[in-house]
Design a protein around this motif. Structure first.
Motif, short mmCIF file in Angstrom:
data_model
loop_
_atom_site.label_atom_id
_atom_site.label_comp_id
_atom_site.label_asym_id
_atom_site.label_seq_id
_atom_site.Cartn_x
_atom_site.Cartn_y
_atom_site.Cartn_z
N CYS A 199 52.12 102.27 -37.77
CA CYS A 199 51.51 101.41 -38.79
C CYS A 199 50.52 102.21 -39.63
O CYS A 199 49.72 102.99 -39.09
N CYS A 220 47.81 101.34 -40.82
CA CYS A 220 46.41 100.97 -40.58
C CYS A 220 45.73 101.80 -39.51
O CYS A 220 44.52 101.68 -39.32
N THR A 223 46.21 101.99 -36.07
CA THR A 223 46.06 101.55 -34.67
C THR A 223 46.86 102.43 -33.72
O THR A 223 46.59 102.45 -32.52
N CYS A 247 52.68 95.70 -35.56
CA CYS A 247 51.26 95.68 -35.94
C CYS A 247 51.08 94.83 -37.18
O CYS A 247 50.95 93.61 -37.09
N CYS A 248 51.08 95.42 -38.35
CA CYS A 248 50.79 94.67 -39.57
C CYS A 248 52.00 93.99 -40.20
O CYS A 248 51.84 93.03 -40.95
N THR A 254 46.99 97.97 -45.04
CA THR A 254 48.43 98.24 -45.03
C THR A 254 49.10 97.67 -46.28
O THR A 254 49.99 98.30 -46.87
ZN LIG Z 1 48.64 97.79 -38.60
#
Ligand SMILES: [Zn+2]
Length: 126
Positions: free
Chosen positions: A5, A7, A9, A16-17, A39
């Motif tokens: 992802c 973002c 993580t 995730c997103c 994202t």
């Molecule tokens: Zn994410």
């Protein structure tokens, strides 16, 4: 290998997103919403950015593109002790601008939860 992802993580994007951007799942807290909005900037998903923006501060349109996003670091996530429907997230985002120059933005963003959904209100850039 699964796509990580954007973002940061370390989780696969699909878990995730992506479900948030697709509207399959709500952000569980303001930090998750903030990450999903980063994202959405990476993916230039204007629809998601606008629909997670509080109506009182939401712009009519966004000028996306021109940046190459390099990464996100969440520095702090603070729930309002007086009001569980309010929280702030402080983050640093890195990107390269249209001329290829590296840029950094640090912002403390305010979020509110309305009707079970976390929304971005505004932020202070530092
Ligand atoms: Zn994410």
């Amino acid at each position: 290998m699964a796509l990580p992802c954007p973002c940061g993580t370390g989780d696969p994007y699909a878990e995730c997103c992506r479900p948030l951007l697709r509207g399959e799942r709500e952000a569980t807290d303001a930090s998750a919403l903030m990450r999903s909005r980063y994202t959405a900037y990476v993916r230039e998903d204007e629809r998601y950015l606008l629909c997670t923006w509080h109506p009182s501060t939401r712009p009519t349109a966004l000028a996306l593109g021109g940046q190459t996003w390099l990464g996100l670091t969440v520095a702090a996530f603070v729930m309002d002790p007086q009001d569980p429907a309010r929280a702030t997230v402080t983050f640093t985002a890195l990107w390269r601008d249209g001329e290829g120059l590296p840029r950094t933005m640090r912002e403390t963003s305010r979020f509110v939860r309305e009707g079970g959904q976390w929304l971005y209100v505004d932020g202070d850039v530092s």
